[in-house]
Write an enzyme that holds these catalytic residues in place. Sequence first.
Site, PDB file in Angstrom:
ATOM      1  N   HIS A 153       0.835  -1.213   0.000  1.00  0.00           N
ATOM      2  CA  HIS A 153       0.000   0.000   0.000  1.00  0.00           C
ATOM      3  C   HIS A 153       0.872   1.267   0.000  1.00  0.00           C
ATOM      4  O   HIS A 153       0.419   2.342   0.379  1.00  0.00           O
ATOM      5  CB  HIS A 153      -0.953   0.031   1.210  1.00  0.00           C
ATOM      6  CG  HIS A 153      -1.652  -1.265   1.460  1.00  0.00           C
ATOM      7  ND1 HIS A 153      -2.808  -1.625   0.807  1.00  0.00           N
ATOM      8  CD2 HIS A 153      -1.323  -2.314   2.265  1.00  0.00           C
ATOM      9  CE1 HIS A 153      -3.179  -2.836   1.217  1.00  0.00           C
ATOM     10  NE2 HIS A 153      -2.295  -3.269   2.094  1.00  0.00           N
ATOM     11  N   SER A 173      16.049  19.507 -15.349  1.00  0.00           N
ATOM     12  CA  SER A 173      14.984  20.505 -15.382  1.00  0.00           C
ATOM     13  C   SER A 173      15.547  21.808 -15.892  1.00  0.00           C
ATOM     14  O   SER A 173      16.670  22.202 -15.535  1.00  0.00           O
ATOM     15  CB  SER A 173      14.390  20.691 -13.979  1.00  0.00           C
ATOM     16  OG  SER A 173      13.580  21.851 -13.925  1.00  0.00           O
TER      17      SER A 173
END
Length: 485
Positions: free
Chosen positions: A160, A290
């Site tokens: 999870h 970036s």
Amino acid sequence: MATPGAEEDALARYRSPLVSRYASAEMAFNFSERKKFGTWRRLWLYLAQAEKSLGLPITDEQIQEMEANLDNIDFKMAAEEEKKLRHDVMAHVHTFAHCCPKAAAIIHLGATSCYVGDNTDLIVLRDGFNLLLPKLARVISRLSDFAEKYADLPTLGFTHYQPAQLTTVGKRCCLWIQDLCMDLQNLERARDDLRFRGVKGTTGTQASFLQLFEGDHSKVEELDRLVTAKAGFKRAYMVTGQTYSRKVDIEVLSVLASLGASVHKICTDIRLLANLKEIEEPFEKDQIGSSAMPYKRNPMRSERCCSLARHLMCLVLDPLQTASVQWFERTLDDSANRRVCLAEAFLTADIILSTLQNISEGLVVYPKVIERRIQQELPFMATENIIMAMVKAGGNRQDCHEKIRVLSQQAAAVVKQEGGDNDFIARVCADPYFSPIHKQLESLLNPSSFTGRAPQQVAKFLKEEVRPALIPYQSKMGGKIELAL
């Protein structure tokens, strides 16, 4: 305004990035016009050779003329013929006949358009699988080396996406490998299940060929067998309409879509691990992560795989819908759709496998980061071990459980509310109640004692399942891959 040159003119038209930006030269060629129409001519040659061998009046000279012009394709003439005739197969029949005047009368004898169209598609699909399978095997091989190298390195497991029992870096990689091994088996099965359409005539009844051979059923069957063998297939579909069943395309694209799902899962895991700074994909010396944030190391290869894998998974919807609406012996609303989805599926699968190979050849592991994250979570996971040790030392399980519950909640509050480190073990060491096991705490907190049989599972899985599956591809395992973009 200056007249644009050929290069400028090409830049003024849309080009699929699957070919112009990503795909390998061999896969791009497999779906090229030259491969397609060259195969059409070879199929016409196979048909003529087989018809001649069975007694039809076709001469050696006609066969030789066809053989000499298999790749002598005047694409400009073919385009002009198609514009005039509005029929691609007849345009190429006329173009082939133009350079084979002696054989003109027997080219395409008894055949329908799907003789060249569908049979060529099946050849291209088979060849596409033959290109993909060694690439998939190489990815599995590279990941197997990685799994073997890190079979013993403990790492925090997640369920999870919450911290769970420890596993190892190599064991987690084996989850990826197992999915890819299933894909390897599925691709092999889909390739081997492909049959040839063969020589079936306009509605699949072989009526035209039965007429050519004056009602001799055995010669029609032999014609089908001969042409099938010449095309490199062991079997032909026994019954067809005008086309081979479009359910075949579903089978082909289903296994490719399933491969896409596997790659998407693997690359998503790598992207999540990159965020945790535990594992990174390769990053070039001059690569920019970036334009605004120079410190960033974005997992752009894994992101590319996920992006293209989504496209690949969606493509299976096309043949599902096409097969469902093929009226009776055929309808032409499959044609334009199949031109797009079949080629794009193989091109996309080719790209993601090349990219995943590049990733798997340069994965970077940061053991210190992994160790630090384990130390943040391991104290809570060790509570059961501490309880068992205390019981063995003469303590009461319920009393010990309550002590640990209180201490663990205090430590959790430090982590969650104060942003501090997990000090649970320090609290255990400071509590006289736990003095009987203080000397055992170091061994109780050894990460390797929490990974179970993960290292042994890696070794057994690689030896017994993975390596044997790769044996047919051993000769094609060499060489690293560099991405063009």
